[in-house]
Enzyme design. Structure first.
Site, PDB file in Angstrom:
ATOM      1  CG  HIS A   1       5.556 -57.212 -84.563  1.00 57.85           C
ATOM      2  ND1 HIS A   1       4.610 -57.961 -84.236  1.00 57.85           N
ATOM      3  CD2 HIS A   1       5.172 -55.656 -83.572  1.00 57.85           C
ATOM      4  CE1 HIS A   1       3.680 -58.022 -83.605  1.00 57.85           C
ATOM      5  NE2 HIS A   1       3.915 -56.669 -83.306  1.00 57.85           N
TER       6      HIS A   1
ATOM      7  CG  HIS B   1      10.520 -54.427 -81.533  1.00 55.65           C
ATOM      8  ND1 HIS B   1       9.980 -54.820 -82.270  1.00 55.65           N
ATOM      9  CD2 HIS B   1       9.477 -53.827 -80.384  1.00 55.65           C
ATOM     10  CE1 HIS B   1       8.674 -53.814 -82.816  1.00 55.65           C
ATOM     11  NE2 HIS B   1       8.438 -53.886 -81.377  1.00 55.65           N
TER      12      HIS B   1
ATOM     13  CD  GLU C   1       9.360 -52.811 -87.636  1.00 55.52           C
ATOM     14  OE1 GLU C   1       8.752 -52.182 -86.775  1.00 55.52           O
ATOM     15  OE2 GLU C   1      10.350 -51.725 -88.425  1.00 55.52           O
TER      16      GLU C   1
ATOM     17  CB  CYS D   1       5.221 -46.112 -90.509  1.00 54.11           C
ATOM     18  SG  CYS D   1       4.426 -46.472 -89.711  1.00 54.11           S
TER      19      CYS D   1
ATOM     20  CB  SER E   1       2.690 -51.437 -77.923  1.00 56.27           C
ATOM     21  OG  SER E   1       2.589 -50.019 -79.019  1.00 56.27           O
ATOM     22  CB  SER E   2       8.191 -49.852 -80.496  1.00 50.88           C
ATOM     23  OG  SER E   2       8.366 -49.257 -80.624  1.00 50.88           O
TER      24      SER E   2
HETATM   25  S1  SF4 Z   1       3.461 -48.755 -86.731  1.00 51.70           S
HETATM   26 FE1  SF4 Z   1       3.883 -48.869 -88.837  1.00 51.70          FE
HETATM   27  S2  SF4 Z   1       5.056 -49.785 -89.847  1.00 51.70           S
HETATM   28 FE2  SF4 Z   1       3.945 -50.658 -87.354  1.00 51.70          FE
HETATM   29  S3  SF4 Z   1       2.404 -51.833 -88.647  1.00 51.70           S
HETATM   30 FE3  SF4 Z   1       1.403 -49.635 -87.916  1.00 51.70          FE
HETATM   31  S4  SF4 Z   1       1.873 -48.873 -90.477  1.00 51.70           S
HETATM   32 FE4  SF4 Z   1       3.301 -50.445 -90.907  1.00 51.70          FE
END
Ligand code: SF4
Length: 332
Positions: free
Chosen positions: A99, A149, A151, A219, A247-248
C-alpha cells in the site's frame, strides 16, 4: 468455459454424470479477471524472496496485502507482521507493504539502520511521484480517497502536512474549500471507477483549471475487476466476492455488483465464512475475488458449492492481463 478452468475441478463440479442425481442445479458465472493483481503478486514475492535470502524471521510492516490467508501463509514461512517499526528489533530485515508508506517510515528505518525492502506497488509509487510533482509546481492537492486507508496515509505522507486535502465523496467535493490555488487532484488506486468519475466531475465544474490525470489514478486491476463484475451482475441472484473486509478493492467489487444489478452481493473472506442459506432459491451465482485474494479461495468455494449442487460453470473474461512487476532492488 475455458479448459484451464475446468481441468482442475473434480467431476462433481462440472455437471458430469458422476454428480448426485438429487442435487439441484446451480449456474455459476466466474468473473474474469479476478483475484491477484501484479502489485500483490510482487509484494508476496518480495517477502518470500527475502525469507529465502536472509532466512526467518523477516518483519513486515502492516499486512503485506489485505488478505488473512496470504498473511497466515507467510507467517508459516517465517514472516512476522507488525504495525510500526518500533516493534522491529535492531539488525532485522523489514518489508514495507504494497500500500505504500509515508516518507517518515523509510527515514525512521534508516535512522535505526534497519535493512528494509519496499514492496509498494509501482502503480502506487507512480501516484506518489505525481503528488511530488504537483507540490514542486506549487499546486495544492486534493486527494480522492478513503480516510485512514494505508495507501492514503502513505500518499499524503509523501508531502508536508497541509499540502494535501482529502476528498472522500461527491458531497465533500461540493464543499471543499482549498487552502490555496492552483489546484491538482490525485486518487487512491482502488476506488470505485463510477464514484470517482462523479467526484472528479464535481471538482472540474467547481475548479475548471484543476490539474490532474486524464481520468483518475485507479489502477488497471481495479478497473478490470469492476468491469468484469458489471458484465455479469445483472444475470446473478447472488454475487460472492472473495476478499477481506479491510480490502478496499474487494469492498468496491461488492458495491459495484449490487449497483450493476445483482440481487444481492456478499463479501466472503473464505469458504468457511460463506452462509450457504444465502443460496436458497438462487439460480445463478456470480463469483469474483479482490486483487489481494488468492485463486485457491475461489476454488475452495467452487468445491463446497459442488458438494451441494450440480454446477454449470461458465466464465466471462472481459480482458486478459499480462502485467508483471519486477522485484525491487536489491532482490531484482
Ligand atoms: S490493486 Fe492496483 S495499485 Fe493495488 S497492488 Fe494491485 S495493481 Fe497495485
Amino acid at each position: 468455459m475455458p479448459d484451464a478452468l475446468t481441468d482442475n475441478l473434480p467431476n462433481s463440479l462440472t455437471g458430469s454424470p458422476a454428480a448426485p442425481q438429487a442435487a439441484a442445479s446451480l449456474r455459476v458465472i466466474l468473473a474474469g479477471p479476478r483475484g491477484f493483481c501484479a502489485g500483490v503478486d510482487r509484494a508476496i514475492r518480495v517477502v518470500e524472496e527475502a525469507l529465502r535470502r536472509y532466512g526467518a524471521p523477516v518483519y513486515v510492516r502492516h499486512e503485506i496485502v489485505h488478505n488473512r490467508t496470504v498473511v497466515e501463509d507467510l507467517e508459516r514461512q517465517g514472516a512476522i507482521f507488525v504495525e510500526e517499526l518500533d516493534e522491529v528489533p535492531a539488525n532485522a530485515h523489514v518489508v514495507f507493504s504494497a500500500h505504500g508508506v509515508p516518507k517518515s517510515v523509510p527515514a525512521e528505518a534508516q535512522r535505526r539502520q534497519l535493512d528494509y525492502l519496499d514492496a509498494t506497488c509501482p502503480l502506487v509509487s507512480k501516484v506518489h511521484r505525481e503528488a511530488e510533482r504537483h507540490f514542486r509546481e506549487k499546486r495544492h492537492i486534493l486527494m480522492i480517497g478513503h480516510c485512514g486507508h494505508p495507501e492514503v496515509v502513505g500518499t499524503m505522507g509523501q508531502l508536508p502536512p497541509g499540502a494535501v486535502t482529502l476528498v472522500q465523496n461527491a458531497e465533500e467535493a461540493e464543499q471543499v474549500k482549498p487552502v490555496a490555488e492552483p489546484l491538482a487532484f490525485i486518487t487512491q488506486t482502488t476506488l470505485s471507477v463510477d464514484d470517482t468519475a462523479e467526484i472528479i466531475d464535481v471538482l472540474r465544474r467547481r475548479f475548471p483549471h484543476i490539474d490532474g490525470p486524464r481520468r483518475e489514478d485507479i489502477c488497471y486491476a481495479t478497473t478490470n475487476r469492476q468491469a468484469a463484475v458489471k458484465t455479469i451482475a445483472a444475470s446473478c441472484d447472488l454475487m460472492i466476492v472473495i476478499g477481506s473486509p479491510n480490502s478496499s478493492n474487494s469492498q468496491r467489487l461488492r458495491e459495484v455488483a449490487e449497483r450493476a444489478g445483482a440481487r444481492r452481493a456478499v463479501l466472503v473472506p473464505k469458504v468457511s465464512d460463506l452462509d450457504f442459506s444465502l443460496l436458497d432459491g438462487v439460480g445463478t451465482v456470480g463469483l469474483t475475488a479482490g486483487a489481494s485474494a488468492p485463486e485457491s479461495l475461489v476454488q475452495e468455494v467452487l468445491a463446497e458449492l459442488g458438494k451441494r449442487f450440480q454446477l454449470q460453470i461458465e466464465e466471462r473474461q472481459v480482458t486478459q492481463e499480462d502485467v508483471i512487476f519486477k522485484l525491487p532492488y536489491p532482490l531484482a
